[in-house]
Design a protein around this motif. Structure first.
Motif, PDB file in Angstrom:
ATOM      1  N   GLY A 137       0.798  -1.220   0.000  1.00 11.50           N
ATOM      2  CA  GLY A 137       0.000   0.000   0.000  1.00 11.50           C
ATOM      3  C   GLY A 137       0.831   1.270   0.000  1.00 11.50           C
ATOM      4  N   ALA A 138       0.664   2.083  -1.030  1.00 13.68           N
ATOM      5  CA  ALA A 138       1.481   3.297  -1.163  1.00 13.68           C
ATOM      6  C   ALA A 138       0.680   4.412  -1.798  1.00 13.68           C
ATOM      7  N   VAL A 139       0.905   5.617  -1.298  1.00 18.43           N
ATOM      8  CA  VAL A 139       0.352   6.836  -1.877  1.00 18.43           C
ATOM      9  C   VAL A 139       1.509   7.730  -2.294  1.00 18.43           C
ATOM     10  N   VAL A 140       1.439   8.263  -3.507  1.00 17.58           N
ATOM     11  CA  VAL A 140       2.403   9.274  -3.948  1.00 17.58           C
ATOM     12  C   VAL A 140       1.616  10.507  -4.372  1.00 17.58           C
ATOM     13  N   ASN A 182       4.125   9.491   0.433  1.00 18.57           N
ATOM     14  CA  ASN A 182       5.239  10.360   0.053  1.00 18.57           C
ATOM     15  C   ASN A 182       4.790  11.346  -1.013  1.00 18.57           C
ATOM     16  N   SER A 183       5.615  12.367  -1.242  1.00 19.17           N
ATOM     17  CA  SER A 183       5.353  13.351  -2.294  1.00 19.17           C
ATOM     18  C   SER A 183       6.564  13.469  -3.204  1.00 19.17           C
ATOM     19  N   VAL A 184       6.303  13.758  -4.462  1.00 15.09           N
ATOM     20  CA  VAL A 184       7.346  14.183  -5.388  1.00 15.09           C
ATOM     21  C   VAL A 184       7.092  15.646  -5.685  1.00 15.09           C
ATOM     22  N   CYS A 185       8.172  16.442  -5.691  1.00 13.55           N
ATOM     23  CA  CYS A 185       8.066  17.893  -5.891  1.00 13.55           C
ATOM     24  C   CYS A 185       8.826  18.282  -7.158  1.00 13.55           C
ATOM     25  N   PRO A 186       8.153  18.295  -8.296  1.00 16.11           N
ATOM     26  CA  PRO A 186       8.835  18.678  -9.536  1.00 16.11           C
ATOM     27  C   PRO A 186       9.056  20.178  -9.613  1.00 16.11           C
ATOM     28  N   GLY A 187      10.117  20.532 -10.337  1.00 15.34           N
ATOM     29  CA  GLY A 187      10.271  21.897 -10.798  1.00 15.34           C
ATOM     30  C   GLY A 187       9.532  22.049 -12.115  1.00 15.34           C
ATOM     31  N   PRO A 188       9.958  22.980 -12.985  1.00 16.14           N
ATOM     32  CA  PRO A 188       9.272  23.169 -14.267  1.00 16.14           C
ATOM     33  C   PRO A 188       9.266  21.889 -15.098  1.00 16.14           C
ATOM     34  N   VAL A 225       7.884   8.758  -9.202  1.00 16.89           N
ATOM     35  CA  VAL A 225       6.654   8.225  -8.614  1.00 16.89           C
ATOM     36  C   VAL A 225       6.752   6.718  -8.454  1.00 16.89           C
ATOM     37  N   VAL A 226       7.233   6.040  -9.482  1.00 18.12           N
ATOM     38  CA  VAL A 226       7.349   4.581  -9.409  1.00 18.12           C
ATOM     39  C   VAL A 226       8.364   4.175  -8.345  1.00 18.12           C
ATOM     40  N   TYR A 227       9.445   4.929  -8.227  1.00 19.35           N
ATOM     41  CA  TYR A 227      10.407   4.640  -7.155  1.00 19.35           C
ATOM     42  C   TYR A 227       9.751   4.757  -5.783  1.00 19.35           C
ATOM     43  N   LEU A 228       9.038   5.849  -5.547  1.00 17.82           N
ATOM     44  CA  LEU A 228       8.412   6.048  -4.233  1.00 17.82           C
ATOM     45  C   LEU A 228       7.325   5.013  -3.968  1.00 17.82           C
ATOM     46  N   ALA A 229       6.666   4.552  -5.027  1.00 14.66           N
ATOM     47  CA  ALA A 229       5.599   3.568  -4.857  1.00 14.66           C
ATOM     48  C   ALA A 229       6.135   2.154  -4.692  1.00 14.66           C
ATOM     49  N   LEU A 230       7.193   1.821  -5.440  1.00 17.77           N
ATOM     50  CA  LEU A 230       7.630   0.425  -5.513  1.00 17.77           C
ATOM     51  C   LEU A 230       9.089   0.204  -5.136  1.00 17.77           C
ATOM     52  N   GLY A 231       9.918   1.228  -5.263  1.00 12.52           N
ATOM     53  CA  GLY A 231      11.355   1.025  -5.151  1.00 12.52           C
ATOM     54  C   GLY A 231      11.920   1.157  -3.760  1.00 12.52           C
ATOM     55  N   THR A 232      11.086   1.495  -2.789  1.00 11.68           N
ATOM     56  CA  THR A 232      11.546   1.645  -1.415  1.00 11.68           C
ATOM     57  C   THR A 232      10.450   1.180  -0.479  1.00 11.68           C
ATOM     58  N   SER A 233      10.838   0.506   0.582  1.00 19.61           N
ATOM     59  CA  SER A 233       9.841   0.010   1.539  1.00 19.61           C
ATOM     60  C   SER A 233       9.918   0.730   2.879  1.00 19.61           C
ATOM     61  N   LEU A 234      10.915   1.598   3.067  1.00 16.57           N
ATOM     62  CA  LEU A 234      11.118   2.258   4.352  1.00 16.57           C
ATOM     63  C   LEU A 234      10.855   3.762   4.305  1.00 16.57           C
ATOM     64  N   THR A 236       8.792   7.036   4.040  1.00 20.53           N
ATOM     65  CA  THR A 236       7.440   7.563   4.165  1.00 20.53           C
ATOM     66  C   THR A 236       7.508   8.961   4.749  1.00 20.53           C
ATOM     67  N   GLY A 237       6.535   9.783   4.398  1.00 20.64           N
ATOM     68  CA  GLY A 237       6.523  11.173   4.860  1.00 20.64           C
ATOM     69  C   GLY A 237       7.593  12.033   4.228  1.00 20.64           C
ATOM     70  N   GLN A 238       8.073  11.635   3.053  1.00 22.33           N
ATOM     71  CA  GLN A 238       9.179  12.351   2.418  1.00 22.33           C
ATOM     72  C   GLN A 238       8.701  13.165   1.226  1.00 22.33           C
ATOM     73  N   MET A 239       9.387  14.283   0.962  1.00 20.91           N
ATOM     74  CA  MET A 239       9.169  15.099  -0.212  1.00 20.91           C
ATOM     75  C   MET A 239      10.422  15.044  -1.061  1.00 20.91           C
ATOM     76  N   LEU A 240      10.359  14.353  -2.187  1.00 21.55           N
ATOM     77  CA  LEU A 240      11.519  14.174  -3.046  1.00 21.55           C
ATOM     78  C   LEU A 240      11.477  15.215  -4.166  1.00 21.55           C
ATOM     79  N   VAL A 241      12.420  16.134  -4.131  1.00 18.97           N
ATOM     80  CA  VAL A 241      12.478  17.222  -5.112  1.00 18.97           C
ATOM     81  C   VAL A 241      13.155  16.722  -6.397  1.00 18.97           C
ATOM     82  N   VAL A 242      12.519  16.980  -7.525  1.00 19.33           N
ATOM     83  CA  VAL A 242      13.064  16.596  -8.829  1.00 19.33           C
ATOM     84  C   VAL A 242      13.010  17.844  -9.708  1.00 19.33           C
ATOM     85  N   ASP A 243      14.100  18.611  -9.699  1.00 14.49           N
ATOM     86  CA  ASP A 243      14.045  19.927 -10.352  1.00 14.49           C
ATOM     87  C   ASP A 243      15.362  20.332 -11.008  1.00 14.49           C
TER      88      ASP A 243
END
Length: 248
Positions: A137-140, A182-188, A225-234, A236-243
Motif C-alpha cells: 500500500g502506497a500513496v504518492v 510520500n510526495s514528489v516535488c517537480p520543478g518546471p 513516482v514509481v520509485y516512491l511507490a515500488l522502489g523503497t519500503s522504508l 514515508t513522509g518524504q518530499m523528493l524534489v526533482v528539479d
C-alpha cells in the motif's frame, strides 16, 4: 480478487499522469485512468495502457467532489476488489503575478485548494481501506517545488502545494505502517501546463542555469513516482524534489 496489482492515477489523461499510468502498466499494474474534463485524451491513455497488456478502467471524477471520489473508489473495488497504489496527480492553477493580490479571488482560492489539497485528502481517505489490505500500500502525491520555496504560478498554488507537503507528513504518521505516503516535488515540467504561458524557448531559458539545465519531462516525474511507490519500503513522509537542482 484481481491477480494484478492495481493503481489509481488521478488526472491521468495527459502529462505526468499519463506517464505514471504507462510506467505502472509496464510494471504489470492494472490501471484506473481518472480525468475531470479531458475525455478524449483520457481515452487515449486507456488505449495506450491496454496496448501494454494490462486492463484499464476509465472513470470521470472531479477529485474536489468527495462523493464522486467515494463513488470512484467504489467502482474500483467492485471491478477488481483491490487497490495497491494511489497517485494523487490531479491539479490545477491560475497564472497570477504574486504581487497582484487583488486578482486572487475567493473563487480561485476555493478551486485551487479544492483540487490540489482537499482532492488528495478525499482520495486517500476513500482508498485507505483497500490500500491497507495491500502488501505494498502506497500513496504518492504529486506536489511541486512551489510548495517548498514559494515560487510558482500563483500564491494560492504555492500555498496549496505547501499544505499538500505538510499533509503528506501527517498522513504518513496516521496511516503507517500499512500505507506509505510520500510526495514528489517537480520543478518546471515540459508539458501542456506550462505551454499555456510560455514558449519552448522561454522554458529553455528559464532552466538554462540550473545545475542540470533542462526542464523535467513527464517521464522524469513518473520514474520518481514509481520509485516512491515500488522502489523503497522504508521511505514515508518524504518530499523528493526533482528539479535539476533549482532549489538546491
Amino acid at each position: 480478487m484481481n491477480d494484478n496489482y492495481v493503481a489509481l492515477i488521478t488526472g491521468s489523461a495527459t502529462g505526468v499522469g499519463r506517464a505514471c499510468a504507462l510506467r505502472l502498466a509496464e510494471e504489470g499494474f492494472d490501471i484506473v485512468v481518472n480525468y475531470s474534463q479531458s475525455q478524449t485524451e483520457a481515452e487515449e491513455t486507456r488505449t495506450l495502457v491496454e496496448e501494454l497488456g494490462v486492463q484499464a478502467l476509465l472513470i470521470q471524477c472531479d477529485v474536489s467532489d468527495d462523493a464522486g471520489v467515494r463513488k470512484m473508489v467504489g467502482e474500483v473495488e467492485e471491478k477488481w476488489g483491490r487497490l495497491d497504489v494511489l497517485v494523487n496527480n490531479a491539479g490545477t492553477t491560475e497564472f497570477i503575478e504574486h504581487n497582484d493580490l487583488d486578482a486572487v479571488t475567493e473563487e480561485i482560492w476555493d478551486r485551487l485548494l479544492g483540487v490540489n489539497l482537499k482532492g488528495p485528502f478525499f482520495c486517500i481517505r476513500a482508498a485507505a481501506k483497500l490500500l491497507r489490505e495491500s502488501d505494498i500500500g502506497a500513496v504518492v502525491n504529486v506536489s511541486s517545488t512551489a510548495g517548498v520555496d514559494g515560487r510558482g504560478s500563483s500564491v494560492p498554488y504555492c500555498a496549496s502545494k505547501g499544505a499538500l507537503n505538510t499533509m503528506t507528513k501527517s498522513l504518513a504518521r496516521a496511516l503507517g505502517p500499512e500505507i506509505r505516503v510520500n510526495s514528489v516535488c517537480p520543478g518546471p515540467i515540459d508539458s501542456r501546463w506550462l505551454k499555456r504561458v510560455m514558449t519552448d524557448e522561454q522554458l529553455a531559458e528559464m532552466t538554462s542555469e540550473y545545475p542540470i539545465p533542462r526542464p523535467a519531462l513527464p517521464e522524469d516525474i513518473a520514474d520518481t513516482v514509481v520509485y516512491l511507490a515500488l522502489g523503497t519500503s522504508l521511505s514515508t513522509g518524504q518530499m523528493l524534489v526533482v528539479d535539476g537542482g533549482r532549489t538546491m
